[in-house]
Design a protein around this motif. Structure first.
Motif, short mmCIF file in Angstrom:
data_model
loop_
_atom_site.label_atom_id
_atom_site.label_comp_id
_atom_site.label_asym_id
_atom_site.label_seq_id
_atom_site.Cartn_x
_atom_site.Cartn_y
_atom_site.Cartn_z
N GLN A 15 0.86 -1.18 0.00
CA GLN A 15 0.00 0.00 0.00
C GLN A 15 0.90 1.23 0.00
O GLN A 15 1.92 1.24 0.67
N ARG B 147 0.91 5.84 -0.76
CA ARG B 147 0.21 7.07 -1.16
C ARG B 147 1.12 7.78 -2.14
O ARG B 147 2.27 8.08 -1.83
N ASN C 47 2.30 10.83 -4.18
CA ASN C 47 2.26 12.27 -3.89
C ASN C 47 3.01 13.04 -4.98
O ASN C 47 4.13 12.70 -5.33
N ASN D 241 -1.03 17.09 -4.24
CA ASN D 241 -2.07 16.15 -3.84
C ASN D 241 -1.50 14.76 -3.69
O ASN D 241 -0.38 14.49 -4.15
N GLU D 242 -2.30 13.89 -3.09
CA GLU D 242 -1.86 12.51 -3.03
C GLU D 242 -3.05 11.57 -3.18
O GLU D 242 -4.19 11.95 -2.89
N PRO E 21 -4.25 7.21 -2.86
CA PRO E 21 -3.84 5.87 -2.44
C PRO E 21 -3.61 4.98 -3.67
O PRO E 21 -4.42 5.01 -4.60
N THR F 174 6.64 11.22 -4.93
CA THR F 174 7.01 10.57 -3.67
C THR F 174 5.97 9.52 -3.36
O THR F 174 4.78 9.80 -3.41
N LEU G 272 4.66 7.44 -0.38
CA LEU G 272 4.72 7.32 1.07
C LEU G 272 4.26 5.92 1.45
O LEU G 272 3.15 5.51 1.11
#
Lengths: 256, 412
Positions: free
Chosen positions: B104, B106, B108, B112-113, B115, B168, B170
């Motif tokens: 999983q 996020r 980015n 905004n980001e 899932p 990125t 996360l």
């Protein structure tokens, strides 16, 4: 006689002043000799509460858009219940029971357990993730803290502490740097880092108030540093420490 | 013979009515054939979309991992050393295998980001299992060790990302600690699988393993065979091989995954819808036959007065009704065949037709949807139309024929 007295008094005053100077000289040395762990514990004893009931306002800022949410929170050391009171979210509730987080949506009359990757999402669209509100209070059990310096922050001298996750401990943030007010032992700024070294979040305390014998942060701003132009302001409108909260407050039955 | 001739003469004499009822039947038959073909085609395409871009034909995973696969846990992973000890290539029909570390994350873009599902992969292995190489709309695949990612074009559009942009990811590592993967977008793909287009970000396996602190482990290994029919045999062979290496590893066939089970469930639902179409068609036929009987009451009275028996009148009714059924059925089958031919050859782009994203309605594939020939559907629906026409005329026939001739002649 008067001269003798004056001489005596002078000596006496000189003695007191000398002692005072000594104390003043020694005092900072004594406090700076505090260990990082002691500083964190002083901060924790100041900031963490046995029980409290608070009315809180949360302002989510995204570029020029400001969304205000209000809530009442009930907390003890293990559990917390947050009930949103602003018209749009009225009746939405969050319940933290130990390591679990539950959410209740009044429109759907549905109870949802927030777990796994959902914990990484911003709470109600804010810069606080669900994970942030789930963090264990006993930071000294999870991190090894080092005092890395002293700095002035908004006109107040602060200890700067660096906490690194202890091996094999489950922590959300690998590293955290905290600025703790030297006199009032309140955290004024905290930077939260990923294991890669990337700065993820910055929390800044913007207002501190004294409640009887404790100083407590009442206004803070959280910034998600992975996203530009977003921040969340948290304002404690009123707080009652050591309030009596019935144990059934923190039950799933009460959440519905 | 006289009555049969009379029945067909009647059909010709009342050609407007014959044609009207026939067209109702034809429409039902045509609609059934078209729907059946479309559903069968969509089912086949959704199987292929899942096999080609998500599951392959076989998946090797720890059984404890498989039970929780939906959460993409970082527990119960497979050490790659274990798999190197197993000669997967000896399995019948083997074409390739790809080790995957799914997680999983996020995604980015600095503003905004979203899932997403991260997939740590070895590029060459991935290309040998999934036909991605010709699905790149921009850029290209990364190499191991590069801080680069490949994602669906649609996902990139949602975050306003282009080739060369930095993102990125996360993630939470094995100890639940936040970590980041900083990477450049090296390629954008567009496939028929909406999951890949909307949610998947491919990352070099070694970069993902480092960021997630899982050592040299992967979530599962996806195996591609020459044909999906080889899966049961290959699965048994592979399980034998794995048993010697690790008892907790299991092999899952393409049709063991939830998405396929769901497709089958949806197919069963479609059968119910087809049944309802047939029921409505049946009611329409019965209704039309009853109305026709009422309309011809005076004619029936005259026939009875001229000496025709009840049995003969019923026979006449049944012959006429069956004739209409045959005619409508034939027209429906011909029209249906033309439609299926078109759908098999050219497909239908529903999204363009209704200007909507069909995936939001649960259609498991994107782009044109192609039909499938199903001779059984032709035979079933034709036989049904004729049988219903035949059976539904018996009772009204008896009812009309049983009337007193004088009453029937005076019927209004």
């Amino acid at each position: 006689m008067l001269l003798v007295l004056n001489k005596k008094m002078h000596k006496w005053l000189a003695g007191i002043l000398g002692c005072l100077c000594l104390v003043l000289l020694l005092l900072p040395q004594h406090t700076s000799a505090m260990t990082a762990e002691e500083i964190i514990q002083r901060r924790d004893s100041n900031e963490y509460v046995q029980t409290a009931i608070a009315d809180v306002e949360m302002v989510i800022i995204n570029n020029n858009r400001r969304i205000t949410k209000t809530m009442t929170s009930y907390a003890d050391r293990e559990n917390a219940l947050v009930i949103f009171t602003n018209p749009r979210d009225r009746g939405t509730k969050f319940l933290k029971r130990g390591e679990e987080l539950w959410m209740f949506f009044p429109d759907a009359e549905d109870l949802v357990k927030i777990s796994g990757h959902m914990l990484n999402q911003g709470m109600m669209g804010s810069d606080f993730s669900y994970q942030d509100i789930m963090e264990s209070d006993k930071l000294t059990d999870l991190y090894e803290f080092k005092l890395i310096g002293e700095e002035e922050m908004d006109g107040r001298m602060c200890y700067v502490l660096e906490g690194t996750a202890l091996p094999d401990k489950e922590v959300a943030y690998y590293r955290r740097i905290s600025w703790v007010d030297k006199e009032r032992f309140v955290g004024l700024r905290e930077e939260l880092y990923a294991r890669s070294g990337r700065l993820l979040k910055v929390m800044t305390t913007t207002k501190v108030e004294q409640f009887e014998d404790r100083w407590y942060p009442v206004e803070a701003v959280m910034e998600d540093r992975l996203r530009k132009n977003t921040s969340t302001e948290l304002v404690i409108k009123s707080i009652e420490f050591n309030a009596t909260i019935p144990p059934e407050t923190f039950t799933l039955e009460n959440l519905r | 013979m006289f009555l049969t001739k009379l029945a067909f003469k009647n059909l010709a004499r009342h050609r407007t009515r014959t044609l009207a009822v026939g067209l109702i039947i034809a429409f039902a038959v045509f609609f059934y054939i078209m729907y059946d073909s479309l559903m069968a085609g969509m089912n086949e395409m959704s199987y292929e979309a899942i096999i080609d871009y998500e599951t392959g034909h076989l998946q090797i995973a720890a059984s404890a991992y498989w039970e929780e696969e939906e959460k993409l846990p970082l527990d119960h992973l497979i050490p790659l050393d274990l798999l190197r000890m197993t000669s997967l290539a000896e399995v019948q029909g083997y074409q390739g295998s790809s080790a995957e570390l799914s997680f999983q994350a996020r995604l980015n873009n600095g503003i905004n980001e979203l899932p997403v599902v991260g997939r740590g992969v070895v590029p060459e292995e991935l290309m040998s299992v999934f036909p991605l190489s010709d699905k790149f709309v921009e850029g290209k695949m990364f190499a191991l060790g590069e801080h680069k990612v490949v994602m669906g074009k649609r996902l990139a559009d949602l975050l306003d990302l282009d080739i060369g942009d930095f993102v990125t990811l996360l993630v939470r590592d094995k100890h639940s600690t936040f970590n980041t993967i900083e990477a450049e977008v090296s390629g954008l793909v567009h496939t028929i699988n909406p999951n890949v287009n909307n949610f998947v970000v491919y990352v070099p396996l070694d970069i993902a393993q480092e960021a997630l602190a899982v050592g040299d482990a992967v979530s599962k290994v996806v195996v591609r065979l020459e044909r999906k029919e080889q899966a049961p045999l290959a699965s048994a062979q592979l399980e034998d091989k794995l048993r010697a290496v690790a008892a907790d590893l299991a092999v899952y066939k393409w049709d063991d995954v939830d998405a396929i089970s769901f497709s089958r469930y949806a197919a069963a639902e479609n059968r119910i819808i087809l049944g309802i179409i047939l029921l409505i068609a049946g009611i329409a036929i019965i209704n039309t036959v009853i109305l026709a009987a009422l309309e011809r009451m005076r004619e029936i009275g005259t026939m009875k007065a001229m000496g025709l028996e009840v049995r003969e009148i019923v026979y006449l009714f049944v012959m006429e009704s069956t004739g209409i059924g045959l005619l409508g059925g034939l027209i429906g089958v011909v029209l249906g065949a033309l439609e299926v031919w078109y759908m098999v050859r050219h497909g239908i782009d529903f999204a363009a037709l209704v200007q909507l994203d069909m995936t939001s309605f649960g259609v498991p594939v994107v782009g044109r949807i192609y039909g499938k020939w199903n001779p059984n559907a032709f035979i079933t629906v034709f036989a049904f139309a004729v049988a219903v026409s035949f059976l539904s005329s018996i009772l009204p026939g008896y009812w009309a024929a049983a009337k007193d001739p004088i009453q029937a002649i005076q019927h209004r």
